[in-house]
Structures are given as structure tokens and as C-alpha cells.
Design a protein around this motif. Structure first.
Motif, PDB file in Angstrom:
ATOM      1  N   UNK A  40       2.745  19.980   8.444  1.00  0.00           N
ATOM      2  CA  UNK A  40       3.314  20.748   9.555  1.00  0.00           C
ATOM      3  C   UNK A  40       4.431  21.633   9.026  1.00  0.00           C
ATOM      4  N   UNK A  41       4.439  22.885   9.422  1.00  0.00           N
ATOM      5  CA  UNK A  41       5.499  23.808   9.028  1.00  0.00           C
ATOM      6  C   UNK A  41       5.362  24.379   7.633  1.00  0.00           C
ATOM      7  N   UNK A  42       4.248  24.144   6.967  1.00  0.00           N
ATOM      8  CA  UNK A  42       4.049  24.658   5.617  1.00  0.00           C
ATOM      9  C   UNK A  42       3.989  26.182   5.638  1.00  0.00           C
ATOM     10  N   UNK A  43       4.585  26.804   4.650  1.00  0.00           N
ATOM     11  CA  UNK A  43       4.549  28.272   4.545  1.00  0.00           C
ATOM     12  C   UNK A  43       3.093  28.733   4.442  1.00  0.00           C
ATOM     13  N   UNK A  44       2.754  29.753   5.184  1.00  0.00           N
ATOM     14  CA  UNK A  44       1.369  30.226   5.228  1.00  0.00           C
ATOM     15  C   UNK A  44       0.877  30.705   3.863  1.00  0.00           C
ATOM     16  N   UNK A  45       1.772  31.237   3.042  1.00  0.00           N
ATOM     17  CA  UNK A  45       1.375  31.701   1.720  1.00  0.00           C
ATOM     18  C   UNK A  45       0.851  30.583   0.840  1.00  0.00           C
ATOM     19  N   UNK A  46       1.437  29.388   0.949  1.00  0.00           N
ATOM     20  CA  UNK A  46       0.960  28.244   0.176  1.00  0.00           C
ATOM     21  C   UNK A  46      -0.451  27.907   0.618  1.00  0.00           C
ATOM     22  N   UNK A  47      -0.652  27.819   1.929  1.00  0.00           N
ATOM     23  CA  UNK A  47      -1.962  27.480   2.471  1.00  0.00           C
ATOM     24  C   UNK A  47      -3.012  28.504   2.028  1.00  0.00           C
ATOM     25  N   UNK A  49      -3.044  30.556  -0.548  1.00  0.00           N
ATOM     26  CA  UNK A  49      -3.280  30.492  -1.993  1.00  0.00           C
ATOM     27  C   UNK A  49      -4.102  29.268  -2.364  1.00  0.00           C
ATOM     28  N   UNK A  50      -3.778  28.113  -1.778  1.00  0.00           N
ATOM     29  CA  UNK A  50      -4.496  26.880  -2.123  1.00  0.00           C
ATOM     30  C   UNK A  50      -5.942  26.932  -1.626  1.00  0.00           C
ATOM     31  N   UNK A  51      -6.150  27.427  -0.417  1.00  0.00           N
ATOM     32  CA  UNK A  51      -7.506  27.543   0.120  1.00  0.00           C
ATOM     33  C   UNK A  51      -8.340  28.471  -0.764  1.00  0.00           C
ATOM     34  N   UNK A  79      -1.575  18.589   1.717  1.00  0.00           N
ATOM     35  CA  UNK A  79      -0.630  19.261   0.838  1.00  0.00           C
ATOM     36  C   UNK A  79       0.622  19.653   1.594  1.00  0.00           C
ATOM     37  N   UNK A  80       1.719  19.592   0.851  1.00  0.00           N
ATOM     38  CA  UNK A  80       3.014  19.955   1.392  1.00  0.00           C
ATOM     39  C   UNK A  80       3.826  20.625   0.295  1.00  0.00           C
ATOM     40  N   UNK A  81       4.809  21.389   0.697  1.00  0.00           N
ATOM     41  CA  UNK A  81       5.708  22.035  -0.266  1.00  0.00           C
ATOM     42  C   UNK A  81       7.013  22.366   0.438  1.00  0.00           C
ATOM     43  N   UNK A  82       8.070  22.416  -0.343  1.00  0.00           N
ATOM     44  CA  UNK A  82       9.371  22.820   0.194  1.00  0.00           C
ATOM     45  C   UNK A  82       9.945  23.919  -0.698  1.00  0.00           C
ATOM     46  N   UNK A  83      10.740  24.770  -0.077  1.00  0.00           N
ATOM     47  CA  UNK A  83      11.384  25.866  -0.785  1.00  0.00           C
ATOM     48  C   UNK A  83      12.890  25.681  -0.703  1.00  0.00           C
ATOM     49  N   UNK A  84      13.585  26.259  -1.659  1.00  0.00           N
ATOM     50  CA  UNK A  84      15.037  26.208  -1.668  1.00  0.00           C
ATOM     51  C   UNK A  84      15.608  27.569  -2.000  1.00  0.00           C
ATOM     52  N   UNK A  85      16.894  27.672  -1.816  1.00  0.00           N
ATOM     53  CA  UNK A  85      17.591  28.927  -2.085  1.00  0.00           C
ATOM     54  C   UNK A  85      18.681  28.666  -3.102  1.00  0.00           C
ATOM     55  N   UNK A  86      18.674  29.426  -4.193  1.00  0.00           N
ATOM     56  CA  UNK A  86      19.715  29.379  -5.211  1.00  0.00           C
ATOM     57  C   UNK A  86      19.736  30.762  -5.859  1.00  0.00           C
ATOM     58  N   UNK A  87      20.363  31.698  -5.207  1.00  0.00           N
ATOM     59  CA  UNK A  87      20.366  33.105  -5.578  1.00  0.00           C
ATOM     60  C   UNK A  87      19.030  33.789  -5.281  1.00  0.00           C
ATOM     61  N   UNK A  88      17.982  33.016  -5.141  1.00  0.00           N
ATOM     62  CA  UNK A  88      16.656  33.521  -4.769  1.00  0.00           C
ATOM     63  C   UNK A  88      15.865  32.363  -4.173  1.00  0.00           C
ATOM     64  N   UNK A  89      14.869  32.684  -3.382  1.00  0.00           N
ATOM     65  CA  UNK A  89      13.998  31.675  -2.789  1.00  0.00           C
ATOM     66  C   UNK A  89      12.994  31.217  -3.844  1.00  0.00           C
ATOM     67  N   UNK A 124       6.675  31.562 -10.237  1.00  0.00           N
ATOM     68  CA  UNK A 124       5.807  32.278  -9.308  1.00  0.00           C
ATOM     69  C   UNK A 124       4.994  31.197  -8.596  1.00  0.00           C
ATOM     70  N   UNK A 125       5.268  30.983  -7.311  1.00  0.00           N
ATOM     71  CA  UNK A 125       4.631  29.887  -6.571  1.00  0.00           C
ATOM     72  C   UNK A 125       3.116  30.022  -6.560  1.00  0.00           C
ATOM     73  N   UNK A 126       2.601  31.222  -6.427  1.00  0.00           N
ATOM     74  CA  UNK A 126       1.147  31.412  -6.391  1.00  0.00           C
ATOM     75  C   UNK A 126       0.509  30.950  -7.707  1.00  0.00           C
ATOM     76  N   UNK A 127       1.113  31.326  -8.830  1.00  0.00           N
ATOM     77  CA  UNK A 127       0.590  30.884 -10.131  1.00  0.00           C
ATOM     78  C   UNK A 127       0.662  29.367 -10.267  1.00  0.00           C
ATOM     79  N   UNK A 128       1.747  28.767  -9.788  1.00  0.00           N
ATOM     80  CA  UNK A 128       1.899  27.312  -9.892  1.00  0.00           C
ATOM     81  C   UNK A 128       0.853  26.593  -9.042  1.00  0.00           C
ATOM     82  N   UNK A 129       0.607  27.080  -7.833  1.00  0.00           N
ATOM     83  CA  UNK A 129      -0.408  26.466  -6.957  1.00  0.00           C
ATOM     84  C   UNK A 129      -1.781  26.551  -7.627  1.00  0.00           C
ATOM     85  N   UNK A 130      -2.111  27.707  -8.188  1.00  0.00           N
ATOM     86  CA  UNK A 130      -3.391  27.864  -8.888  1.00  0.00           C
ATOM     87  C   UNK A 130      -3.489  26.941 -10.092  1.00  0.00           C
ATOM     88  N   UNK A 131      -2.396  26.797 -10.828  1.00  0.00           N
ATOM     89  CA  UNK A 131      -2.386  25.905 -11.986  1.00  0.00           C
ATOM     90  C   UNK A 131      -2.621  24.460 -11.537  1.00  0.00           C
TER      91      UNK A 131
END
Length: 189
Positions: A40-47, A49-51, A79-89, A124-131
Motif C-alpha cells: 500500500x502506498x508504493x511509488x508508482x514508478x517502482x511498480x 519498473x518491476x512489472x 514488494x515494498x520500497x521506501x525512499x528517503x531524502x538526504x540532499x536528494x530523493x 538509480x532506482x530503476x536500474x536497481x529494481x531491474x538488477x
């Protein structure tokens, strides 16, 4: 001064990024349909990319709603993922699990929550999900059609390649924990 250096070394030594993948132990299934169950609440980009990664691996994807039971489908993934902020998302954490008939058969975890001082956490989250998907499904949906003889042991180290040993291991119907242990033993050879 010496205390400060020791404390600083201990703090920096504790900053780590971890990734652990236990490939999905796919056994023969009636179809290559994979039900996807995002958190629930997962960023659509993760979904998205994984699909797409699953489809590229040869799976037919059927989306289910968040919170659905993985046992509703012969093959499913949560699947689940969380994002954080530290000068960049950036993606801090991802956990992908694979189920066959409601039993967990694989898992991929990426965890940079303790990597606060490390610049390589800005991936790069997309590359990591693919990996993660590539490592979780090294043979993709083609692994479903393959049937290997059931054996109670791993073939002798010199007799088969690592890939052949892993393929033989996949058809043994082992528990997730036992498969993971034997998989690591093969890789360590």
C-alpha cells in the motif's frame, strides 16, 4: 584525540549498504502468470519498473490489490520500497518476495538505511529494481518448463558447472532456507 578517531572509525564502519538475493526456486507451474501485489502506498514508478522487468523475463502479469493474499495465485510476488531524502530523493529500502502456491520461494532485499555517510546510496532506482529482478529470476519464466531429476544432494563440485548445479538444485523441492544454504555453497565453490 585517540578516542575521537576510534569513535569516528566505529561510526563510519557502521555505515553500510546491504543487498541479499535468494533466487526464486521455481518449479513446474501450470502457467507463467505472476500475480503482483504491491505494498500500500508504493511509488508508482517502482511498480511500473518491476512489472516491466517481470514481463521481460517472460511472465504474464496479473495485478492484485495491495494486501492481497499471495496464495490466491499459483505464482505471486509482493514488494515494498521506501525512499528517503538526504540532499536528494533516493531509494532506501526494497523487499521483493516470490511465492508459489502461497509458500515463499525467493527474496531480494536492498537496504541502504544504514548507509547515511555513503555517497553510493544515491542509486538509480530503476536500474536497481531491474538488477534485483534479474538476480531473483535468473532464468525467467523459462525455469517453469524445466524439470530436473530430484536428488538429495548437490552434484560433485567438479562434475557440473555452477549454473548446472543451480539448475539441478531448483528441482529438488527444498525449503526456502535449505535452498538458500545450498545455493550459497555452490557460489562459494
Amino acid at each position: 584525540m585517540k578516542r575521537t578517531i576510534i569513535l569516528l572509525a566505529a561510526l563510519l564502519g557502521g555505515c553500510s549498504i546491504k543487498q541479499q538475493v535468494a533466487p526464486a526456486e521455481l518449479s513446474a507451474a501450470s502457467s507463467s502468470e505472476m500475480c503482483t501485489i504491491p505494498a500500500a502506498g508504493l511509488r508508482s514508478g517502482f511498480n511500473t519498473t518491476y512489472v516491466k522487468a517481470l514481463q521481460q523475463k517472460g511472465f504474464k502479469v496479473r495485478p492484485l490489490s495491495a494486501g492481497s493474499n499471495p496464495g490466491e495465485c499459483e505464482l505471486s510476488t509482493t514488494y515494498t520500497a521506501t525512499w528517503g531524502w538526504d540532499l536528494a530523493l533516493y531509494m532506501k529500502f526494497a523487499d521483493i518476495r516470490v511465492f508459489q502456491n502461497g509458500r515463499q520461494i525467493g527474496q531480494a532485499v536492498y537496504d541502504s538505511r544504514w548507509g547515511s555517510g555513503r555517497p553510493d546510496k544515491f542509486i538509480d532506482a530503476e536500474n536497481k529494481i531491474n538488477q534485483l529482478a534479474d538476480e531473483l529470476f535468473p532464468r525467467g519464466a523459462s525455469a517453469l518448463a524445466a524439470r530436473y531429476p530430484v536428488s538429495s544432494s548437490i552434484p560433485a563440485p567438479g562434475s557440473l558447472s555452477k549454473e548446472a548445479q543451480i539448475q539441478a538444485l531448483q528441482g529438488q523441492g527444498l525449503s526456502y532456507e535449505e535452498y538458500s544454504k545450498r545455493y550459497r555453497e555452490i557460489l562459494a565453490q
